[in-house]
Design an enzyme around this catalytic site. Structure first.
Site, PDB file in Angstrom:
ATOM      1  N   LYS A 181       0.840  -1.195   0.000  1.00 43.10           N
ATOM      2  CA  LYS A 181       0.000   0.000   0.000  1.00 43.10           C
ATOM      3  C   LYS A 181       0.878   1.249   0.000  1.00 43.10           C
ATOM      4  O   LYS A 181       1.574   1.523   0.970  1.00 43.10           O
ATOM      5  CB  LYS A 181      -0.910   0.057   1.226  1.00 43.10           C
ATOM      6  CG  LYS A 181      -1.901   1.233   1.126  1.00 43.10           C
ATOM      7  CD  LYS A 181      -2.609   1.539   2.418  1.00 43.10           C
ATOM      8  CE  LYS A 181      -1.852   2.504   3.285  1.00 43.10           C
ATOM      9  NZ  LYS A 181      -1.733   3.862   2.742  1.00 43.10           N
ATOM     10  N   GLY A 233       7.327   4.519   8.224  1.00 42.71           N
ATOM     11  CA  GLY A 233       6.470   5.665   8.507  1.00 42.71           C
ATOM     12  C   GLY A 233       6.723   6.183   9.903  1.00 42.71           C
ATOM     13  O   GLY A 233       7.836   6.067  10.419  1.00 42.71           O
ATOM     14  N   SER A 234       5.684   6.722  10.508  1.00 41.36           N
ATOM     15  CA  SER A 234       5.868   7.381  11.797  1.00 41.36           C
ATOM     16  C   SER A 234       6.011   6.369  12.920  1.00 41.36           C
ATOM     17  O   SER A 234       5.537   5.234  12.840  1.00 41.36           O
ATOM     18  CB  SER A 234       4.689   8.298  12.089  1.00 41.36           C
ATOM     19  OG  SER A 234       3.558   7.514  12.421  1.00 41.36           O
ATOM     20  N   THR A 235       6.656   6.797  13.989  1.00 36.52           N
ATOM     21  CA  THR A 235       6.831   5.934  15.155  1.00 36.52           C
ATOM     22  C   THR A 235       5.490   5.601  15.785  1.00 36.52           C
ATOM     23  O   THR A 235       5.275   4.466  16.238  1.00 36.52           O
ATOM     24  CB  THR A 235       7.796   6.607  16.149  1.00 36.52           C
ATOM     25  OG1 THR A 235       9.116   6.559  15.584  1.00 36.52           O
ATOM     26  CG2 THR A 235       7.816   5.899  17.490  1.00 36.52           C
ATOM     27  N   GLY A 238       4.006   2.937  13.818  1.00 35.68           N
ATOM     28  CA  GLY A 238       4.842   1.754  14.022  1.00 35.68           C
ATOM     29  C   GLY A 238       4.481   1.028  15.310  1.00 35.68           C
ATOM     30  O   GLY A 238       4.382  -0.199  15.349  1.00 35.68           O
ATOM     31  N   GLU A 255      10.482   0.719  10.029  1.00 37.48           N
ATOM     32  CA  GLU A 255      11.451   1.778   9.724  1.00 37.48           C
ATOM     33  C   GLU A 255      10.761   3.078  10.081  1.00 37.48           C
ATOM     34  O   GLU A 255       9.881   3.525   9.355  1.00 37.48           O
ATOM     35  CB  GLU A 255      11.731   1.731   8.220  1.00 37.48           C
ATOM     36  CG  GLU A 255      13.104   2.149   7.841  1.00 37.48           C
ATOM     37  CD  GLU A 255      14.102   1.068   8.151  1.00 37.48           C
ATOM     38  OE1 GLU A 255      14.681   1.142   9.242  1.00 37.48           O
ATOM     39  OE2 GLU A 255      14.299   0.164   7.339  1.00 37.48           O
ATOM     40  N   CYS A 289      13.363  10.411   7.123  1.00 36.92           N
ATOM     41  CA  CYS A 289      13.348   9.927   8.507  1.00 36.92           C
ATOM     42  C   CYS A 289      14.721  10.008   9.138  1.00 36.92           C
ATOM     43  O   CYS A 289      14.852  10.183  10.331  1.00 36.92           O
ATOM     44  CB  CYS A 289      12.812   8.506   8.569  1.00 36.92           C
ATOM     45  SG  CYS A 289      13.540   7.419   7.348  1.00 36.92           S
ATOM     46  N   GLU A 386      10.294  15.021  15.811  1.00 40.98           N
ATOM     47  CA  GLU A 386      10.605  14.971  14.387  1.00 40.98           C
ATOM     48  C   GLU A 386       9.707  15.970  13.659  1.00 40.98           C
ATOM     49  O   GLU A 386       8.478  15.887  13.740  1.00 40.98           O
ATOM     50  CB  GLU A 386      10.352  13.554  13.866  1.00 40.98           C
ATOM     51  CG  GLU A 386      10.799  13.358  12.441  1.00 40.98           C
ATOM     52  CD  GLU A 386      10.666  11.903  11.993  1.00 40.98           C
ATOM     53  OE1 GLU A 386       9.691  11.250  12.386  1.00 40.98           O
ATOM     54  OE2 GLU A 386      11.535  11.447  11.229  1.00 40.98           O
TER      55      GLU A 386
END
Lengths: 478, 327, 289
Positions: A181, A233-235, A238, A255, A289, A386
């Site tokens: 996706k 993507g974002s933490t 994640g 990641e 990132c 971030e």
């Protein structure tokens, strides 16, 4: 006399954007059950195409197609799988300019980056992994390496095609099939990649591309017949994925975010360090990132480095992503622009000093000037969170141990930079920095042979290199 | 290194008198300059080389590049006839187009200065190589005599070579003193002086660290221009070498208020290459250097390619070598 | 009258010391036949907290030692254990209800396993790291590094061999450990802690808590300064394992999942128990003059 560069736009005519796109499932484009959504050009806010949204049934159909294809794909001799990947790599090279232009239109990144970095690295990724397909026994990842099954992969908008390559190439090389996706704001190159799979005669169902937003991603990650989840993507997302797969047998690689320190010592090669600072935070509008978003500069050279940095920043060209001379393109979405604006505002409110060069921003589209904040300490939110934009926080340090302490003082651990001409200090710093990638006297370099991934809350697993294969093999002992 | 330019160049230079007072001070200073990372410098040069200069910008750049050419012949086989022909071309590079500018200078051996001068008069400068060009291997008094001869013969500019052997052996003071002495030899009786370009032969110095050091050494010693190469050693001028020199003149002006020119020479053959250099000048040193007073190309075949591209822009079709003079 | 034996007090092992539980609680430990053997300290969440602090403090020093030195220390543990074999055999026999020969087999295997892992210390980086031939003028290599503080729920059944097989791969690479022993069979773990205390293992590198993994597991899994967790101690409890995994997601701990049943510890483990708690660091540097 001033040297004014005339506009040098890359021609758009090479790409043929259709008015609407379906999902790529089982080798064919099909309609989605969800409500279609629009993808826009962030540099102009022009609508580019209508994109189908995959609902749970669509996700299920794609996973089933991948499962069916897995039987023959995983049993196919590695040397045959390899040839498919080589074939894809070659078609990517043949259609490189088209892909680059499309990427810049959909993402907003400068054509010089999509043309010279993203797309060549994409092809390199397929080329590299193609060669692994029939050599997995030699990878040193344990005896009898076998594919996991169906990989559900969710990728971000910052490097749409490159992230696809990082995910798809190793998965296929190891004999898995994929349902991928792309991000909802940047689906177009993934859909063009689907077309490339067709041109390569890749067996139906080996690669499935489903479009949609978070809900589609959740359905994919949560699908019981997915054996492997790979996410970039974002933490926050994640962590949600880590919770979603808890108690299952799904293998996961994540990641995630970063807040990398880029550490400049007083004995650094200053001109190159300044280039490294610039590419560290302004490459891809800072939508990276592993961006070097915290500059840690030794106090004894802080003034000089800042002077040089500002002078260099004044030469950055912000504007039309398709102009070959553009250094900084458009922010990918209104939402991301709002976040950058908000966090920068917090930087102001917390007393940091903001500076940007004079640069005229286009009237329409999403733009943010290259920005640095000085007078920042570890306590500032802009030094901890971030921002994912062209915004650099500048901090100072006095000694190597203070630099290490500050650099490691973050829940993240994706990357770090070190600039010094002293060899033993580089090795010492590289040793002590808790980050998955350490760039010494360079920054933001990527290569398919070089494993990439984070410590701590920057995620787990590696992508690229020999270690990256472990994420797609049973018992893979990286 | 201070980061704000002193307003008074004399005072700015004087503030560096301490570092040139003896060999040890000079060495300490030169070795204390920030290093240059080869890979990073080359990557930066390559990135600047990807700038795409089109249409109006290209027209402007091509004319500027022509005006910056030091049209050069430095051969044992040079004759009066050859250099006169070259001088004529320097005045009117494209005889069919009066709008085409003259080049900056004609660069020859010292014994040909008068020959060139007789053709170009004051319309185009005459540059003479001196100081036992190209190797620089001669006694100092020979080098000084070589220089004085050229100045007396009417040279507007002197292109001297440094003693690379002395530099590589670490005898910085000797190199420094030699430049000071040659600069003195450039004095004319009326008090004016021929502009001094100092050639480093960067292909022999090998490292960018050396290029940065020798640039500062030459600037502190009084060079008006710093120049990459003689054209007799490969590699000659390259983009990254020129990058390091442009950074040096930029930093030197910030430190002292004194502006120094830069001349890449040798190996620049195409208009496309020349434009890459101009982009680099623009983005590294700044537009103050975008004039023939502060940036030159030491070249011979480059000129014809600049002319061909210029014609392409004005006529809209590609030209061929037969339409340009070979001198 | 026969001599009355002197009994041992079984305590926790935290930061190189043997404290009682901060809570003051203990629990009865029985042998395999259900007879009372001793009272063991019942570790609390605060003991978990203290152990994590001790482990974190020890991490820099332990991970900074040379691999050669870590290998020597693991080998030293094996030596000291070998010396106390009869004691371990008794402890294992009592805990696990094994015959003498079987208990001896467990102890022998545990010692041999330590020797096996000791040898890995200075080879692991060579086997799992490598140079990367990137397409540019850069030196590029990838080397393993320890993840940090690892929480380990030791197996419930194999009180010594399982414990050693869980712990050794964690610390051999430079990680530090907070171990929750088998709840029902904790005594060999305490004796093992006494071996550690006399084997040149720096205080805090290994911390052993006797107590209930179902109680302590959530605190360990949710602790934000623990970098990874091994759930083998809740093997066969998928619901609890799932909950611990969810808690571990709060700071993205590396999780070594609980198997459906406790594994056969006699099999040579392979690399996976070590690689589960390694990070890979990739370093780039330009190559130039």
């Amino acid at each position: 006399m001033a040297f004014e560069y005339a506009p040098a736009p890359e021609s758009r005519s090479i790409v043929d954007i259709k008015p609407s796109y379906g999902l790529f499932v089982d080798g064919a484009f099909v309609d989605g059950n969800g409500a279609a959504f629009k993808t826009i050009n962030p540099a102009t806010e022009e609508t580019l195409a209508e994109i189908a949204e995959a609902d749970e049934a669509d996700v299920d159909a794609a996973v089933q197609a991948a499962r069916r294809a897995f039987r023959s794909w995983s049993r196919m001799p590695g040397k045959e799988r390899a040839k498919y990947l080589f074939r894809i790599a070659r078609i990517l090279q043949e259609r490189a300019r088209e892909l680059a232009v499309l990427e810049s239109i959909d993402n907003g990144k400068p054509i010089k980056e999509s043309r010279d970095v993203d797309v060549p690295t994409v092809a390199a990724h397929f080329f590299y992994h193609a060669g692994w397909a029939d050599k997995l026994d030699y990878a040193g990842l344990g005896p009898n390496p076998r594919a996991l099954g169906v990989a559900g992969q969710v990728i971000p908008w910052n490097f749409p095609l490159l992230m696809l390559a990082w995910k798809v190439a190793p998965a296929l090389a190891c004999g898995n099939t994929v349902v991928l996706k792309p991000a909802e704001t940047t689906p177009l190159t993934a859909l063009l990649f689907a077309e490339i799979c067709q041109q390569a005669d890749l067996p139906a169902g080996v690669v499935n591309i489903i479009t949609g937003a978070g809900g589609t991603g959740q359905a994919l990650v949560g699908h019981p017949d997915v054996d492997k989840v790979a996410f970039t993507g974002s933490t926050d997302v994640g962590k949600a994925i880590a919770r979603a797969v808890a108690g299952t047998d799904k293998k996961v690689t994540l990641e995630l975010g970063g807040k990398a320190a880029n550490i400049v010592f007083e004995d650094a090669a200053l001109d190159q360090a300044v280039e490294g600072i610039v590419s560290g935070i302004f490459f891809n509008q800072g939508h990276v990132c592993c961006a070097g978003s915290r500059l840690l500069v030794q106090e004894s050279v802080a003034e000089e480095v800042l002077h040089r940095l500002k002078r260099r920043m004044a030469t950055l060209r912000v504007g039309d992503p398709l102009d070959k001379n553009t250094d900084i393109g458009a922010i990918n979405s209104a939402e991301q622009l709002a976040r950058i604006t908000e966090l920068s505002g917090i930087g102001d409110a917390e007393g940091a000093e903001r500076w940007s060069p004079d640069c005229e921003l286009p009237a329409s589209g999403y733009w943010f000037p290259p920005t640095i904040f000085t007078g920042v300490s570890q306590a500032h939110r802009i030094a901890r969170e971030e921002i994912f934009g062209p915004v650099l926080s500048v901090l100072t340090f006095r000694t190597p141990s203070e630099a290490i302490e500050k650099a490691n003082n973050t829940p993240y651990g994706l990357s770090a930079g070190v600039w010094t001409e002293k060899g033993s200090r580089i090795l010492h710093m590289a040793d002590r920095l808790r980050a998955g990638v350490v760039w010494a006297n360079t920054f933001n370099k990527f290569d398919p042979t070089s494993p990439f991934g984070g410590y701590q809350e920057s995620g787990y697993g590696r992508e690229g290199g020999r270690q990256g294969l472990a994420a797609y093999l049973k018992g893979g002992q990286a | 290194m201070p980061t704000t330019a002193p307003t008074d160049p004399a005072a700015g230079l004087a503030s560096y008198s301490e570092v040139t007072k003896d060999e040890r001070a000079l060495r300490r200073f030169l070795h204390g300059l920030p290093g240059v990372d080869q890979v990073g410098a080359e990557a930066r040069a390559a990135a600047l080389g990807t700038r795409s200069i089109k249409t109006t910008a290209k027209e402007w750049a091509l004319d500027l590049a022509i005006r910056m050419v030091d049209l050069t012949t430095l051969e044992g086989q040079d004759t009066p006839g050859k250099v006169r022909a070259l001088a004529a071309k320097a005045l009117r590079p494209d005889p069919s187009d009066p709008s085409c500018p003259s080049v900056a200078a004609v660069c020859v051996y010292g014994d040909m200065v008068a020959e060139v001068k007789s053709v170009v008069g004051d319309a185009v400068n005459v540059a003479a190589v001196a100081t036992a060009f190209p190797s620089g291997r001669a006694a100092l008094d020979i080098k000084l005599a070589d220089t004085r001869d050229a100045v007396e013969a009417g040279a507007d500019e002197i292109d001297m070579v440094i003693d690379r052997g002395a530099f590589l052996a670490g005898r910085y003071q000797q190199v420094f003193d030699e430049i000071v002495a040659v600069k003195e030899a450039c004095q004319r009786p009326d008090g004016s002086h021929a502009h001094l370009k100092v050639i480093f032969e960067t292909g022999e110095l090998q490292t960018y660290d050396n290029v940065r050091r020798v640039s500062w050494l030459a600037m502190l010693a009084g060079a008006d221009f710093i120049k990459t190469s003689t054209g007799k050693v490969q590699p000659a001028a390259t983009l990254p070498v020129t990058l390091v020199m442009l950074e040096a003149v930029r930093d030197f002006r910030e430190a002292t208020g004194v502006q120094i020119g830069v001349k890449p020479a040798g190996g620049i053959r195409t208009a496309k290459d020349a434009i890459k250099y101009l982009v680099m000048v623009n983005e590294v040193a700044g537009d103050d250097w975008l004039t023939p007073d502060w940036f030159r190309f030491g070249a011979s075949t480059l000129l014809n390619d600049l002319l061909m591209q210029r014609t392409k822009l004005t006529t809209g079709r590609y030209s061929g070598p037969d339409y340009f003079t070979l001198d | 009258m026969a001599r009355l034996d002197v009994r041992k007090t079984y305590k926790l092992y935290i930061g190189g010391a043997f404290p009682r539980s901060e809570s003051g609680h203990s629990y009865e430990v029985a042998d395999a036949a259900g007879r009372f053997v001793a009272n063991a300290s019942l570790a609390s969440r605060k003991d978990v907290r203290d152990a994590v602090v001790a482990a974190r403090k020890a991490f820099g020093g332990w991970s900074g030692r040379t691999a050669y030195n870590r290998g020597q220390i693991l080998y030293r543990i094996a030596e000291v254990m070998e010396d106390r074999r009869p004691q371990f055999e008794d402890a294992v026999r009592q805990s696990e209800g094994l015959g003498a020969a079987a208990a001896r087999g467990q102890v022998d295997a545990a010692v041999d396993r330590l020797v096996w892992y000791a040898g890995w210390a200075d080879k692991l980086a060579q086997v799992v790291g490598n140079a990367n031939p990137v397409a540019g003028p850069f030196f590029n290599h990838t080397a393993p590094e320890p993840t940090g503080v690892v929480g380990a729920l030791a197996p419930q059944e194999s009180s010594l061999l399982g414990l050693v097989s869980t712990l050794a791969p964690v610390v051999v690479s430079g990680n530090v450990a907070v171990v929750v022993s088998s709840y029902g069979r904790p005594l060999p773990a305490v004796t093992f802690a006494e071996v550690l205390a006399t084997s040149d293992v720096p205080g805090g590198v290994v911390n052993i808590l006797t107590g209930d993994a179902t109680v302590l597991g959530p605190w360990l899994a949710g602790h934000m300064d623990v970098n990874a967790i091994d759930l083998v101690g809740v093997a066969g409890h998928p619901d609890l394992a799932g909950e611990l995994e969810v808690a571990a997601a709060d700071n993205l701990k590396r999780v070594r999942r609980a198997p459906a049943a406790e594994p056969d510890w006699s099999i040579e483990p392979g690399l996976e128990p070590m690689t589960a708690f390694l990070e890979h660091k990739t370093v780039w540097h330009p190559v130039g003059v």
